[in-house]
Design a protein around this motif. Structure first.
Motif, PDB file in Angstrom:
ATOM      1  N   LEU A   1       8.134   3.876  -1.136  1.00 47.61           N
ATOM      2  CA  LEU A   1       9.478   4.411  -1.353  1.00 47.61           C
ATOM      3  C   LEU A   1      10.315   3.388  -2.104  1.00 47.61           C
ATOM      4  O   LEU A   1      10.596   2.310  -1.595  1.00 47.61           O
ATOM      5  N   GLY A   2      10.694   3.731  -3.322  1.00 50.00           N
ATOM      6  CA  GLY A   2      11.474   2.811  -4.141  1.00 50.00           C
ATOM      7  C   GLY A   2      11.357   3.187  -5.598  1.00 50.00           C
ATOM      8  O   GLY A   2      11.234   4.360  -5.945  1.00 50.00           O
ATOM      9  N   GLY A   3      11.379   2.187  -6.472  1.00 57.71           N
ATOM     10  CA  GLY A   3      11.216   2.397  -7.903  1.00 57.71           C
ATOM     11  C   GLY A   3       9.875   1.894  -8.384  1.00 57.71           C
ATOM     12  O   GLY A   3       9.003   1.510  -7.590  1.00 57.71           O
ATOM     13  N   ASP A   4       9.700   1.867  -9.693  1.00 55.16           N
ATOM     14  CA  ASP A   4       8.424   1.431 -10.263  1.00 55.16           C
ATOM     15  C   ASP A   4       8.101  -0.019  -9.916  1.00 55.16           C
ATOM     16  O   ASP A   4       6.949  -0.373  -9.669  1.00 55.16           O
ATOM     17  N   GLY A   5       9.136  -0.873  -9.896  1.00 54.07           N
ATOM     18  CA  GLY A   5       8.897  -2.269  -9.551  1.00 54.07           C
ATOM     19  C   GLY A   5       8.353  -2.417  -8.151  1.00 54.07           C
ATOM     20  O   GLY A   5       7.421  -3.200  -7.914  1.00 54.07           O
ATOM     21  N   PHE A   6       8.906  -1.656  -7.211  1.00 53.14           N
ATOM     22  CA  PHE A   6       8.397  -1.739  -5.839  1.00 53.14           C
ATOM     23  C   PHE A   6       6.998  -1.145  -5.745  1.00 53.14           C
ATOM     24  O   PHE A   6       6.166  -1.649  -4.974  1.00 53.14           O
ATOM     25  N   MET A   7       6.711  -0.089  -6.507  1.00 63.42           N
ATOM     26  CA  MET A   7       5.353   0.453  -6.502  1.00 63.42           C
ATOM     27  C   MET A   7       4.353  -0.592  -6.981  1.00 63.42           C
ATOM     28  O   MET A   7       3.268  -0.754  -6.408  1.00 63.42           O
ATOM     29  N   LEU A   8       4.698  -1.336  -8.030  1.00 62.83           N
ATOM     30  CA  LEU A   8       3.797  -2.390  -8.509  1.00 62.83           C
ATOM     31  C   LEU A   8       3.552  -3.425  -7.418  1.00 62.83           C
ATOM     32  O   LEU A   8       2.415  -3.871  -7.212  1.00 62.83           O
ATOM     33  N   ARG A   9       4.593  -3.803  -6.697  1.00 59.39           N
ATOM     34  CA  ARG A   9       4.417  -4.764  -5.610  1.00 59.39           C
ATOM     35  C   ARG A   9       3.561  -4.175  -4.484  1.00 59.39           C
ATOM     36  O   ARG A   9       2.756  -4.876  -3.865  1.00 59.39           O
ATOM     37  N   THR A  10       3.729  -2.879  -4.221  1.00 65.45           N
ATOM     38  CA  THR A  10       2.907  -2.217  -3.212  1.00 65.45           C
ATOM     39  C   THR A  10       1.438  -2.245  -3.609  1.00 65.45           C
ATOM     40  O   THR A  10       0.553  -2.526  -2.789  1.00 65.45           O
ATOM     41  N   LEU A  11       1.148  -1.960  -4.876  1.00 66.78           N
ATOM     42  CA  LEU A  11      -0.236  -1.983  -5.354  1.00 66.78           C
ATOM     43  C   LEU A  11      -0.838  -3.375  -5.213  1.00 66.78           C
ATOM     44  O   LEU A  11      -1.985  -3.527  -4.780  1.00 66.78           O
ATOM     45  N   HIS A  12      -0.078  -4.391  -5.567  1.00 70.04           N
ATOM     46  CA  HIS A  12      -0.584  -5.755  -5.462  1.00 70.04           C
ATOM     47  C   HIS A  12      -0.818  -6.148  -4.002  1.00 70.04           C
ATOM     48  O   HIS A  12      -1.798  -6.824  -3.689  1.00 70.04           O
ATOM     49  N   THR A  13       0.068  -5.722  -3.120  1.00 70.79           N
ATOM     50  CA  THR A  13      -0.028  -6.125  -1.716  1.00 70.79           C
ATOM     51  C   THR A  13      -1.185  -5.454  -0.992  1.00 70.79           C
ATOM     52  O   THR A  13      -1.891  -6.088  -0.202  1.00 70.79           O
ATOM     53  N   TYR A  14      -1.408  -4.167  -1.264  1.00 77.34           N
ATOM     54  CA  TYR A  14      -2.342  -3.383  -0.453  1.00 77.34           C
ATOM     55  C   TYR A  14      -3.570  -2.868  -1.219  1.00 77.34           C
ATOM     56  O   TYR A  14      -4.327  -2.070  -0.665  1.00 77.34           O
ATOM     57  N   ARG A  15      -3.778  -3.320  -2.450  1.00 75.77           N
ATOM     58  CA  ARG A  15      -4.869  -2.769  -3.264  1.00 75.77           C
ATOM     59  C   ARG A  15      -6.242  -2.961  -2.630  1.00 75.77           C
ATOM     60  O   ARG A  15      -7.135  -2.138  -2.814  1.00 75.77           O
ATOM     61  N   THR A  16      -6.418  -4.026  -1.854  1.00 73.05           N
ATOM     62  CA  THR A  16      -7.741  -4.300  -1.277  1.00 73.05           C
ATOM     63  C   THR A  16      -8.094  -3.351  -0.140  1.00 73.05           C
ATOM     64  O   THR A  16      -9.246  -3.338   0.312  1.00 73.05           O
ATOM     65  N   LEU A  17      -7.130  -2.546   0.331  1.00 75.21           N
ATOM     66  CA  LEU A  17      -7.417  -1.622   1.426  1.00 75.21           C
ATOM     67  C   LEU A  17      -8.245  -0.427   0.970  1.00 75.21           C
ATOM     68  O   LEU A  17      -8.846   0.264   1.794  1.00 75.21           O
ATOM     69  N   GLY A  18      -8.245  -0.135  -0.327  1.00 72.45           N
ATOM     70  CA  GLY A  18      -9.084   0.936  -0.850  1.00 72.45           C
ATOM     71  C   GLY A  18      -8.576   2.336  -0.573  1.00 72.45           C
ATOM     72  O   GLY A  18      -9.358   3.294  -0.659  1.00 72.45           O
ATOM     73  N   VAL A  19      -7.289   2.505  -0.257  1.00 70.42           N
ATOM     74  CA  VAL A  19      -6.740   3.833   0.019  1.00 70.42           C
ATOM     75  C   VAL A  19      -5.817   4.241  -1.129  1.00 70.42           C
ATOM     76  O   VAL A  19      -5.305   3.387  -1.860  1.00 70.42           O
ATOM     77  N   PRO A  20      -5.570   5.547  -1.306  1.00 70.94           N
ATOM     78  CA  PRO A  20      -4.666   5.995  -2.367  1.00 70.94           C
ATOM     79  C   PRO A  20      -3.211   5.678  -2.049  1.00 70.94           C
ATOM     80  O   PRO A  20      -2.827   5.470  -0.889  1.00 70.94           O
ATOM     81  N   PHE A  21      -2.395   5.695  -3.103  1.00 72.39           N
ATOM     82  CA  PHE A  21      -0.962   5.436  -2.993  1.00 72.39           C
ATOM     83  C   PHE A  21      -0.186   6.657  -3.496  1.00 72.39           C
ATOM     84  O   PHE A  21      -0.532   7.228  -4.530  1.00 72.39           O
ATOM     85  N   TYR A  22       0.845   7.022  -2.755  1.00 68.11           N
ATOM     86  CA  TYR A  22       1.712   8.131  -3.144  1.00 68.11           C
ATOM     87  C   TYR A  22       3.137   7.605  -3.145  1.00 68.11           C
ATOM     88  O   TYR A  22       3.631   7.123  -2.118  1.00 68.11           O
ATOM     89  N   GLY A  23       3.789   7.666  -4.296  1.00 74.36           N
ATOM     90  CA  GLY A  23       5.132   7.118  -4.412  1.00 74.36           C
ATOM     91  C   GLY A  23       6.210   8.178  -4.396  1.00 74.36           C
ATOM     92  O   GLY A  23       5.991   9.305  -4.848  1.00 74.36           O
ATOM     93  N   MET A  24       7.378   7.817  -3.875  1.00 73.93           N
ATOM     94  CA  MET A  24       8.563   8.664  -3.940  1.00 73.93           C
ATOM     95  C   MET A  24       9.699   7.858  -4.574  1.00 73.93           C
ATOM     96  O   MET A  24       9.973   6.721  -4.162  1.00 73.93           O
ATOM     97  N   LYS A  25      10.353   8.460  -5.556  1.00 71.65           N
ATOM     98  CA  LYS A  25      11.372   7.762  -6.337  1.00 71.65           C
ATOM     99  C   LYS A  25      12.665   7.593  -5.536  1.00 71.65           C
ATOM    100  O   LYS A  25      13.346   8.554  -5.216  1.00 71.65           O
ATOM    101  N   LEU A  26      12.986   6.331  -5.250  1.00 73.37           N
ATOM    102  CA  LEU A  26      14.243   5.973  -4.602  1.00 73.37           C
ATOM    103  C   LEU A  26      14.788   4.701  -5.242  1.00 73.37           C
ATOM    104  O   LEU A  26      15.381   3.852  -4.582  1.00 73.37           O
ATOM    105  N   GLY A  27      14.546   4.589  -6.540  1.00 67.17           N
ATOM    106  CA  GLY A  27      15.031   3.451  -7.302  1.00 67.17           C
ATOM    107  C   GLY A  27      15.517   3.921  -8.655  1.00 67.17           C
ATOM    108  O   GLY A  27      15.612   5.121  -8.916  1.00 67.17           O
ATOM    109  N   ARG A  28      15.796   2.971  -9.553  1.00 63.30           N
ATOM    110  CA  ARG A  28      16.330   3.336 -10.861  1.00 63.30           C
ATOM    111  C   ARG A  28      15.268   3.929 -11.768  1.00 63.30           C
ATOM    112  O   ARG A  28      15.535   4.844 -12.541  1.00 63.30           O
ATOM    113  N   LEU A  29      14.044   3.377 -11.726  1.00 68.31           N
ATOM    114  CA  LEU A  29      12.955   3.868 -12.567  1.00 68.31           C
ATOM    115  C   LEU A  29      11.878   4.477 -11.681  1.00 68.31           C
ATOM    116  O   LEU A  29      11.580   3.955 -10.611  1.00 68.31           O
ATOM    117  N   GLY A  30      11.278   5.578 -12.149  1.00 69.94           N
ATOM    118  CA  GLY A  30      10.303   6.255 -11.313  1.00 69.94           C
ATOM    119  C   GLY A  30       9.153   6.845 -12.084  1.00 69.94           C
ATOM    120  O   GLY A  30       8.647   7.912 -11.733  1.00 69.94           O
TER     121      GLY A  30
END
Length: 252
Positions: A38-67
């Motif tokens: 939940l956030g913008g594109d910048g937070f999604m990038l940080r989410t991918l970096h933080t949790y990428r090794t878990l091997g699960v999909p990511f679903y984002g919801m726009k709650l920032g300036r860029l989405g």
């Protein structure tokens, strides 16, 4: 469906996370089937970096300036939306940099790797592909290697090409090139190893940035696509990433 909700620090994102947890419950990211960001594109990038090794999909919801990487924020029918979602596989870039003091750093980039001048002096660098020098001296403010997912971001602002998600190519885009004056970049096969070497590190220092991970005073950098660190993003059918990238080519 075991969902883990992660949110940026903004008030609106935190309130949305609390409402979603109240409606759907939540587990820790390590126990989740889907991570909802939940956030913008910048937070999604940080989410991918933080949790990428878990091997699960990511679903984002726009709650920032860029989405660009996000879906619309809605409280209702989340499980149904996720079940209907279209996956997009992102292959990041791997940056291996060597600094002037000999220190080595590695980092991943889902958008781009950027080489940027650190001072008022233009950067002078050598550019090679797969070990072969292609530009003996590029004089510029910087240069980008961009993934298709990142081609509509910094790369587009630097007048680089928009790349279809499944094109298996990378964009090599200079930033304010002075010499060669007519060189405007290149489109490269995804397996290309791109090398940069600063030609005057003391007078004209250069930094290298992979997404938000910056390394300063680099002497040389190699960038290549990492197939083993791929992640899956989920998009609502009406907002799938492939179509967004296509539509961006006709945006006015």
């Amino acid at each position: 469906m075991r969902l883990a909700f992660v949110a940026s620090e903004t008030d609106v994102a935190q309130r949305a996370r609390a409402a979603l947890i109240k409606r759907y419950g939540s587990v820790e990211p390590g126990d989740a089937e889907i991570i909802v960001s939940l956030g913008g594109d910048g937070f999604m990038l940080r989410t991918l970096h933080t949790y990428r090794t878990l091997g699960v999909p990511f679903y984002g919801m726009k709650l920032g300036r860029l989405g660009f990487l996000m879906n619309q924020h809605e409280l209702d029918a989340l499980a149904e939306r996720i079940e209907r979602a279209h996956p997009a596989v992102l292959h990041p870039l791997e940056m291996h940099s060597t600094c002037c003091d000999g220190a080595e750093h590695r980092a991943l980039a889902f958008n781009e790797v950027a080489m940027l001048r650190q001072s008022n002096q233009a950067a002078h660098m050598r550019v090679s592909l797969n070990g072969e020098v292609k530009l003996e001296e590029l004089v510029c403010d910087g240069i980008l290697v961009s993934t298709p997912a990142g081609s509509t971001a910094y790369n587009l602002s630097a007048h680089g090409p928009i790349l279809p998600l499944d094109a298996n190519v990378l964009a090599l885009t200079p930033i304010s090139p002075f010499r060669p004056r007519r060189w405007r970049g290149a489109i490269l096969p995804h397996a290309t190893r791109v090398g940069f070497e600063t030609k005057d590190p003391n007078k004209r220092p250069i930094s290298a940035t992979a997404d938000f991970h910056e390394v300063r005073d680099v002497r040389k950098v190699e960038v290549k696509q990492s197939r083993r660190n791929a992640v899956r993003l989920l998009f609502d059918p009406e907002h799938n990433l492939q179509q967004r990238i296509l539509d961006e080519q006709f945006a006015l």
